[in-house]
Design a protein around this motif. Structure first.
Motif, PDB file in Angstrom:
ATOM      1  N   PRO A 717       0.820  -1.214   0.000  1.00  0.00           N
ATOM      2  CA  PRO A 717       0.000   0.000   0.000  1.00  0.00           C
ATOM      3  C   PRO A 717       0.854   1.264   0.000  1.00  0.00           C
ATOM      4  CG  PRO A 717      -0.043  -1.083   2.147  1.00  0.00           C
ATOM      5  CD  PRO A 717       0.595  -2.041   1.206  1.00  0.00           C
ATOM      6  N   ASN A 718       0.361   2.301  -0.685  1.00  0.00           N
ATOM      7  CA  ASN A 718       1.084   3.571  -0.763  1.00  0.00           C
ATOM      8  C   ASN A 718       1.157   4.307   0.568  1.00  0.00           C
ATOM      9  OD1 ASN A 718       1.568   3.276  -3.491  1.00  0.00           O
ATOM     10  ND2 ASN A 718      -0.383   4.243  -4.075  1.00  0.00           N
ATOM     11  N   ILE A 719       0.416   3.829   1.538  1.00  0.00           N
ATOM     12  CA  ILE A 719       0.436   4.500   2.844  1.00  0.00           C
ATOM     13  C   ILE A 719       1.826   4.474   3.468  1.00  0.00           C
ATOM     14  CG2 ILE A 719      -0.114   2.450   4.223  1.00  0.00           C
ATOM     15  CD1 ILE A 719      -1.999   4.204   5.866  1.00  0.00           C
ATOM     16  N   LEU A 720       2.708   3.596   2.926  1.00  0.00           N
ATOM     17  CA  LEU A 720       4.074   3.552   3.435  1.00  0.00           C
ATOM     18  C   LEU A 720       4.806   4.854   3.153  1.00  0.00           C
ATOM     19  CD1 LEU A 720       5.165  -0.065   2.404  1.00  0.00           C
ATOM     20  CD2 LEU A 720       4.613   0.752   4.680  1.00  0.00           C
ATOM     21  N   GLY A 721       4.393   5.561   2.109  1.00  0.00           N
ATOM     22  CA  GLY A 721       5.008   6.839   1.786  1.00  0.00           C
ATOM     23  C   GLY A 721       6.411   6.725   1.245  1.00  0.00           C
ATOM     24  N   GLN A 722       6.759   5.598   0.686  1.00  0.00           N
ATOM     25  CA  GLN A 722       8.120   5.390   0.192  1.00  0.00           C
ATOM     26  C   GLN A 722       8.061   4.500  -1.047  1.00  0.00           C
ATOM     27  OE1 GLN A 722      10.899   6.372  -0.349  1.00  0.00           O
ATOM     28  NE2 GLN A 722      12.337   5.769   1.244  1.00  0.00           N
ATOM     29  N   ASN A 723       8.905   4.831  -2.050  1.00  0.00           N
ATOM     30  CA  ASN A 723       9.015   3.961  -3.206  1.00  0.00           C
ATOM     31  C   ASN A 723       9.666   2.643  -2.814  1.00  0.00           C
ATOM     32  OD1 ASN A 723       7.933   5.929  -4.923  1.00  0.00           O
ATOM     33  ND2 ASN A 723       9.947   6.849  -5.258  1.00  0.00           N
ATOM     34  N   LYS A 724       9.397   1.632  -3.630  1.00  0.00           N
ATOM     35  CA  LYS A 724       9.863   0.295  -3.278  1.00  0.00           C
ATOM     36  C   LYS A 724      10.574  -0.329  -4.476  1.00  0.00           C
ATOM     37  CE  LYS A 724       5.557  -0.261  -2.594  1.00  0.00           C
ATOM     38  NZ  LYS A 724       5.137   1.137  -2.467  1.00  0.00           N
ATOM     39  N   VAL A 725      11.613  -1.113  -4.191  1.00  0.00           N
ATOM     40  CA  VAL A 725      12.261  -1.904  -5.230  1.00  0.00           C
ATOM     41  C   VAL A 725      11.264  -2.934  -5.742  1.00  0.00           C
ATOM     42  CG1 VAL A 725      14.067  -3.623  -5.640  1.00  0.00           C
ATOM     43  CG2 VAL A 725      14.580  -1.545  -4.357  1.00  0.00           C
ATOM     44  N   GLN A 726      11.368  -3.280  -7.003  1.00  0.00           N
ATOM     45  CA  GLN A 726      10.444  -4.248  -7.579  1.00  0.00           C
ATOM     46  C   GLN A 726      10.645  -5.630  -6.970  1.00  0.00           C
ATOM     47  OE1 GLN A 726      11.426  -3.579 -11.790  1.00  0.00           O
ATOM     48  NE2 GLN A 726       9.372  -2.762 -12.058  1.00  0.00           N
ATOM     49  N   VAL A 727       9.680  -6.500  -7.248  1.00  0.00           N
ATOM     50  CA  VAL A 727       9.714  -7.855  -6.707  1.00  0.00           C
ATOM     51  C   VAL A 727       9.639  -8.853  -7.852  1.00  0.00           C
ATOM     52  CG1 VAL A 727       8.661  -7.194  -4.517  1.00  0.00           C
ATOM     53  CG2 VAL A 727       7.194  -7.866  -6.434  1.00  0.00           C
ATOM     54  N   ASN A 728      10.076 -10.098  -7.569  1.00  0.00           N
ATOM     55  CA  ASN A 728      10.074 -11.166  -8.579  1.00  0.00           C
ATOM     56  C   ASN A 728       8.738 -11.886  -8.566  1.00  0.00           C
ATOM     57  OD1 ASN A 728      13.154 -11.223  -7.318  1.00  0.00           O
ATOM     58  ND2 ASN A 728      13.072 -11.310  -9.550  1.00  0.00           N
ATOM     59  N   ALA A 729       7.720 -11.273  -9.142  1.00  0.00           N
ATOM     60  CA  ALA A 729       6.386 -11.880  -9.123  1.00  0.00           C
ATOM     61  C   ALA A 729       5.794 -12.010 -10.523  1.00  0.00           C
ATOM     62  CB  ALA A 729       5.448 -11.057  -8.245  1.00  0.00           C
ATOM     63  N   GLY A 730       6.575 -11.763 -11.568  1.00  0.00           N
ATOM     64  CA  GLY A 730       6.052 -11.809 -12.926  1.00  0.00           C
ATOM     65  C   GLY A 730       6.334 -13.124 -13.614  1.00  0.00           C
ATOM     66  N   GLU A 731       5.551 -13.384 -14.666  1.00  0.00           N
ATOM     67  CA  GLU A 731       5.723 -14.601 -15.458  1.00  0.00           C
ATOM     68  C   GLU A 731       5.254 -14.330 -16.878  1.00  0.00           C
ATOM     69  OE1 GLU A 731       4.395 -19.342 -15.506  1.00  0.00           O
ATOM     70  OE2 GLU A 731       3.663 -17.983 -13.943  1.00  0.00           O
ATOM     71  N   ALA A 732       5.980 -14.892 -17.848  1.00  0.00           N
ATOM     72  CA  ALA A 732       5.601 -14.749 -19.259  1.00  0.00           C
ATOM     73  C   ALA A 732       6.139 -15.944 -20.025  1.00  0.00           C
ATOM     74  CB  ALA A 732       6.148 -13.440 -19.836  1.00  0.00           C
ATOM     75  N   GLN A 733       5.711 -16.067 -21.254  1.00  0.00           N
ATOM     76  CA  GLN A 733       6.152 -17.188 -22.076  1.00  0.00           C
ATOM     77  C   GLN A 733       6.109 -16.814 -23.549  1.00  0.00           C
ATOM     78  OE1 GLN A 733       3.228 -20.305 -21.372  1.00  0.00           O
ATOM     79  NE2 GLN A 733       1.871 -19.504 -22.938  1.00  0.00           N
ATOM     80  N   TYR A 734       6.801 -17.612 -24.345  1.00  0.00           N
ATOM     81  CA  TYR A 734       6.601 -17.558 -25.794  1.00  0.00           C
ATOM     82  C   TYR A 734       6.741 -18.966 -26.356  1.00  0.00           C
ATOM     83  CZ  TYR A 734      11.713 -17.739 -26.728  1.00  0.00           C
ATOM     84  OH  TYR A 734      13.029 -18.098 -26.807  1.00  0.00           O
ATOM     85  N   LYS A 735       6.155 -19.172 -27.503  1.00  0.00           N
ATOM     86  CA  LYS A 735       6.278 -20.448 -28.201  1.00  0.00           C
ATOM     87  C   LYS A 735       6.165 -20.191 -29.689  1.00  0.00           C
ATOM     88  CE  LYS A 735       1.375 -21.314 -27.220  1.00  0.00           C
ATOM     89  NZ  LYS A 735       0.410 -22.248 -26.590  1.00  0.00           N
ATOM     90  N   GLY A 736       6.722 -21.095 -30.463  1.00  0.00           N
ATOM     91  CA  GLY A 736       6.697 -20.876 -31.903  1.00  0.00           C
ATOM     92  C   GLY A 736       7.413 -21.971 -32.656  1.00  0.00           C
ATOM     93  N   VAL A 737       7.695 -21.684 -33.904  1.00  0.00           N
ATOM     94  CA  VAL A 737       8.324 -22.641 -34.798  1.00  0.00           C
ATOM     95  C   VAL A 737       9.272 -21.885 -35.718  1.00  0.00           C
ATOM     96  CG1 VAL A 737       6.477 -22.478 -36.518  1.00  0.00           C
ATOM     97  CG2 VAL A 737       7.894 -24.542 -36.420  1.00  0.00           C
ATOM     98  N   GLU A 738      10.360 -22.535 -36.096  1.00  0.00           N
ATOM     99  CA  GLU A 738      11.294 -21.954 -37.048  1.00  0.00           C
ATOM    100  C   GLU A 738      11.725 -23.028 -38.031  1.00  0.00           C
ATOM    101  OE1 GLU A 738      14.473 -20.607 -34.520  1.00  0.00           O
ATOM    102  OE2 GLU A 738      15.624 -22.445 -34.826  1.00  0.00           O
ATOM    103  N   ALA A 739      12.093 -22.606 -39.221  1.00  0.00           N
ATOM    104  CA  ALA A 739      12.498 -23.543 -40.262  1.00  0.00           C
ATOM    105  C   ALA A 739      13.575 -22.909 -41.118  1.00  0.00           C
ATOM    106  CB  ALA A 739      11.302 -23.948 -41.121  1.00  0.00           C
TER     107      ALA A 739
END
Length: 1017
Positions: A717-739
């Motif tokens: 919450p922003n009530i802390l009144g201070q910016n914060k370092v980011q956290v490792n909570a993201g996820e993504a993916q890719y898939k495909g084909v090459e020839a």
């Protein structure tokens, strides 16, 4: 660690001195090389032709495989027989020796080497996903950035050109797709196994370029390999041939698309119309309009085409390269020296004091030495460097180009009647004065890179075991210098006099400084074990790595780890590789800095199985697959984000009765002690095949990557009144084909070679922390990674446009649009998507921006080309294409400034009541323009294109002519780069790859034409 480096470096210097002395002392004495040639099973091989370099004597083995050859101690003996790989051995090592020849299998011949991290494999034995191209197949083009030569050449490698200014025609590289919305996904570039600069190398330094794409090859690099690797191998000398080459090229570079500024009359007319539509009085009266139209008084009514006045139609470019290579049994060498000179497009930039035209000059040099000390010890010493000199106007290229692109034709005369520089209160930059009275800057960059690589065989301990040590020392420095002065401009004030703006200052030396100094060191040390046991082969490597990067003004960057790889082969048909790396990074808290990165791959030459022997058209089929984990420690967070830090300065506060100010201390972002690296789980399955007597080669891969622990916003919450370092909570993916496909076949005297490749990759964001209350249709989850490029940023959300308002009744009946103070006919109409509650509310505001899959990164990219050879003639073409890419033209159509009224060449197609049915763009507006400049799909266009990136026609002189010139071969050729473009934005005069090139403040896109000659002595 510094002590270790110094001791190791001193040891290497002593070793080098001893090596050189040893090599010089070796007499070129006659000896008799003798022994027996056997096959893999130890059976004698008959009919092997054995010879030595520059020795006309040949011998042939008999039924017992025995041989004796008179030669010298410096000779290299060559063993040749059809059906077997050619073998080269130092004569000094052949004293009643047993020489094993290996039968030539498909993709296991002399030309089928693939470079992998600290190792070499035959293509046949590679079970991972690796694509490569030989430098001899790449065009010799006079380009300042080598990356662009690879466009459309390698499956899974996407090259996008980002600039064209001399010395900075940079390009981005992407391998397969994007699976992180934090890092830029640029691959790791390695030169002979070391992370070094690639773009400024000369092509003739390079032997081959491989792209490592899956976990089985990337896990070796632990926390730095997740984005893929471009592995560059440089040329080395040969013990069997001496060669001298000379390449000379000269050509011109011409701008392809440049803004076409309005003439003074058209500009003034449109400016008046814009003011009238805003309810204001016209600025230019009829006398002024007539003066602009007739040119009766060029001082009072100037009509300048600044682009034609200050941009050339062509600029010269030159490239010269010479190489010398050769050697003997003890020492092999490769030496290169090259010079490159690329001039800029600016006219009137030279004066007796300095030249302010942009210009780039580069000198490259390289010496690679391989030294055979004795039968157990081999040492390689590489030294290479560059000197680069980039010159440009003191005010900068962007400022100068912005001036000539966006200054109205009637702003001022270049010179006033009294010879002073013209200018005005609104337009104080006079382009001629910027080039001749403002100064210039020279960025002189010097780089020196050295590598020593020693390998000692430990056969006395264990057959096939060797000790390996590898050390680098790289330094780079930038020296900035130039001249500085300032000038004044004068504006006619209408009363017979002139008003001065600015102050003249005499020429002085610009502040000179050394900066950008960087020292990089790497040490790799470990063991290799290579051994065959009948039908079994085992190759094992283990390496410890210590890396350091140091630069004044920052803390050192350090990296270390242990990489391990074991490869197993059975019957030259079944292959498996296991890689496991223990890698550490100082970007994370102690105790959380290290991790394991394992991977495994397997390959099966299924075409060697008996059940496929009846398929006559198929010569070869290999199935392969891999799976593993790779990391990326280049997370988007401040350095040492696991610690809390304070900074002093900024605001000051009064304390005590004296009210004296005291500097404050403030806390930086709150630390995250649990920071960790991105984890990329990669999987790949594919095949390689050959058909029709190996004339046709086909390969294909299906790939998938899931990346977790992505950096994302902390949702405390922003009530802390201070910016914060980011956290490792993201996820993504890719898939495909090459020839990939290659075809090569001769039809009589005609030789036809075709190549093609295709890559499709689709990304998706699976988890990301977003602001509380984010509406579902504005969430990024489920959409691709990317966005539409807008300057240096990427835009993801857009308003949905519904045409242009044609009258006030339409405006009254539409939702209220709150991006301008007033909405008029001719403005863009937007769809009401939702309000604070996510449902349409009759108001167009920030709640109506819709998340989208529009992206500057294409869904698919491909390349194809052909080479035709007939007699001494040859013709080569190479195309690059992209599909599923989006660009925005908002910045293009609305380019300019408030001073110019944002009126440009596209303004003639703006909406008016008279052109309502044919207008391409909304009405002109000098002020209150917010409604029509919003990010919306009105300004989006397809960025798909197909480019003829390179074409070349050459002729090799016949031997009957070259022998009179005492050269081995000579070829003359004409080449071109960026020659043709086919796109869906052909109605706009832009390069779809770089839409803003030639507009705003960007250097024009360039087309290169060159003539060259290649001579081999």
């Amino acid at each position: 660690m510094n002590c270790i480096y110094k001791v190791f470096a001193l040891s290497l210097v002593c070793l080098l001195v001893a090596t050189v002395g040893y090599a010089q002392k070796q007499p070129d004495a006659p000896i008799t090389a003798s022994g027996q040639v056997v096959d893999q099973n130890g059976n004698p091989v008959e009919g092997v032709v054995i010879s030595a370099l520059e020795n006309t004597l040949e011998v042939t083995t008999g039924p017992d495989g025995r041989f004796e050859l008179e030669c010298t101690t410096n000779d290299v003996v060559i063993f040749r027989k059809d059906g077997y790989n050619t073998l080269r051995r130092p004569a000094i090592d052949l004293e009643d020796a047993s020489v094993a020849l290996v039968p030539t299998l498909i993709e296991a011949g002399d030309e089928d080497n693939i470079e992998i991290p600290f190792g070499t494999r035959k293509k046949r034995a590679v079970s991972a996903s690796v694509s490569s191209v030989s430098a001899s197949d790449l065009p010799q083009l006079p380009l300042s950035t080598l990356t662009n030569v690879l466009a459309g050449r390698i499956p899974g490698l996407y090259i996008q050109q980002l600039g064209s200014r001399p010395g900075t025609d940079d390009a981005s590289m992407l391998i397969r797709g994007r699976s992180s919305y934090n890092s830029n996904q640029a691959p790791l570039v390695l030169i002979d196994g070391v992370q070094r600069d690639f773009v400024d190398m000369d092509l003739n330094e390079i032997e081959s370029i491989s792209v490592l794409k899956d976990a089985a090859t990337l896990a070796w690099y632990g926390m730095t390999g997740a984005n893929g690797v471009v592995y560059v191998t440089t040329k080395r000398g040969s013990s069997t041939s001496t060669r001298v080459t000379l390449d000379a090229q000269g050509g011109v570079q011409t701008p392809v698309n440049v803004t076409a500024p309005l003439d003074a009359y058209t500009y003034a007319t449109l400016y008046n119309r814009a003011r009238t539509e805003n309810g204001e009085q016209p600025l230019y009266d009829q006398a002024a309009l007539l003066g602009y139209q007739t040119g009766s008084d060029p001082f009072r009514y100037p009509n300048n085409n600044f682009v034609d006045l200050f941009l050339k139609k062509a600029a010269p470019v030159q490239r010269y390269v010479t190489t010398v290579s050769g050697g003997n049994a003890y020492v092999q060498y490769f030496t290169l020296l090259s010079y490159y000179n690329q001039d800029g497009l600016y006219k009137w930039a030279s004066n007796p004091r300095y030249d302010a035209n942009t210009n780039f000059q580069r000198y490259n040099f390289r010496t690679n030495l391989n030294m055979h000390i004795n039968k157990n010890l081999d040492v390689a010493l590489d030294v290479n460097g560059r000197v680069e000199d980039l010159k440009y106007p003191f005010s900068g290229n962007g400022s100068f180009l912005n001036t000539i692109y966006n200054t109205p034709a009637n702003a001022f005369p270049i010179y006033n009647e009294d010879g002073t520089y013209g200018g005005s209160g609104q337009f104080r930059n006079n382009p001629l004065a910027m080039l001749n009275e403002d100064g210039n800057i020279s960025d002189l960059t010097r780089s020196m890179m050295s590598t020593i690589d020693a390998r000692y065989k430990l056969n006395s301990i264990l057959e096939g075991l060797s000790l390996h040590a590898f050390f680098t020392y790289d330094v780079t420095g930038l020296f900035k210098s130039g001249f500085n002065q300032s000038y004044e401009v004068y504006e006619y004030n209408g009363a017979g006099g002139f008003t001065q703006f600015g102050t003249r200052a005499p020429i002085t030396y610009a502040n000179s400084a050394f900066s950008g100094s960087v020292r990089n060191n790497e040490f790799w040390g470990g063991l290799d074990y290579n051994r065959s046991f009948g039908e079994h082969s085992i190759m094992f490597s283990t390496r410890g790595q210590w890396a350091l990067s140091a630069s004044p003004g920052r803390l050192d960057n350090r990296r270390q780890g242990v990489s391990n790889r074991v490869s197993y082969g059975f019957k030259d048909r079944y292959y498996a590789d296991i890689v496991a790396t223990y890698s550490q990074s100082q970007n994370f808290a102690p105790g959380r800095r290290a991790g394991w990165f394992p991977a495994i791959s397997a390959g099966w030459i299924i075409s060697d199985e008996s059940f496929l022997s009846s398929v006559k058209v198929m010569d070869y089929l290999k199935l392969r697959g891999s799976i593993g984990i790779v990391g990326n420690d280049g997370v988007s967070s401040r350095r040492f984000g696991f610690n809390n830090y304070w900074t002093r300065g900024g605001s000051q506060y009064a304390f005590g009765t004296a009210y004296s100010p005291s500097p404050n201390s403030s806390e930086l972002e709150l630390a995250n002690p649990y920071l960790t690296w991105e984890k990329a789980r990669k999987a790949s399955i594919g095949f390689d095949s050959k058909f029709f007597n190996e004339a046709l080669s086909l390969s294909m891969d299906w790939f998938y990557e899931n990346r977790t622990d992505l950096m994302t916003a902390d949702i405390l919450p922003n009530i802390l009144g201070q910016n914060k370092v980011q956290v490792n909570a993201g996820e993504a993916q890719y898939k495909g084909v090459e020839a990939g496909m290659n075809f090569s076949k001769s039809f009589g005297k005609l030789r036809v070679s075709l190549n093609g490749n295709f890559t499709y990759a689709q990304s998706e964001i699976l988890a990301i922390n977003e602001e509380a209350g984010t509406l579902p249709y504005q969430s990024q989850i489920g959409y691709n990674i990317g966005g539409v490029r807008q300057g240096d940023a990427f835009v993801r959300r857009f308003l949905i446009s519904e045409g242009i308002f044609q009258n006030q009744a339409e405006i009254d009946a539409a939702p209220v649009q709150r991006f301008s103070g007033i909405v008029k006919p001719g403005d863009i109409r937007y769809r009401d998507i939702g309000g604070p509650n996510g449902v349409p509310d009759g108001v167009i505001d920030n709640f109506d921006f819709l998340q989208s899959d529009y992206s500057d990164i294409p869904k698919a990219y491909y390349g194809f080309g052909a080479t035709l050879q007939y007699g001494g003639f040859d013709v080569t073409t190479q195309f690059l294409g992209v599909y599923g890419r989006t660009i925005q033209i908002n910045n293009l159509i609305n380019s300019g400034s408030l001073a110019s009224g944002y009126i440009n060449q596209f303004s003639v197609d703006s909406w008016t009541p008279a052109t309502a049915q044919t207008a391409l763009y909304p009405r002109m507006a000098i002020s209150d323009r917010g409604n029509n400049t919003q990010n919306s799909d009105f300004w989006l266009r397809s960025g798909d294109f197909l480019k003829l990136k390179q074409a070349e026609i050459g002729y090799s002189l016949p031997a009957s002519i070259t022998r009179y010139a005492r050269v081995n071969s000579m070829r003359v050729y004409l080449s071109g780069f960026n020659l043709l473009t086919f796109s869906k934005v052909e109605d706009l005069p832009i390069d779809p790859e770089m839409p803003m090139a030639g507009y705003g403040a960007e250097y024009p896109s360039l087309r290169t034409w060159a003539a060259g000659v290649n001579i081999r002595f």
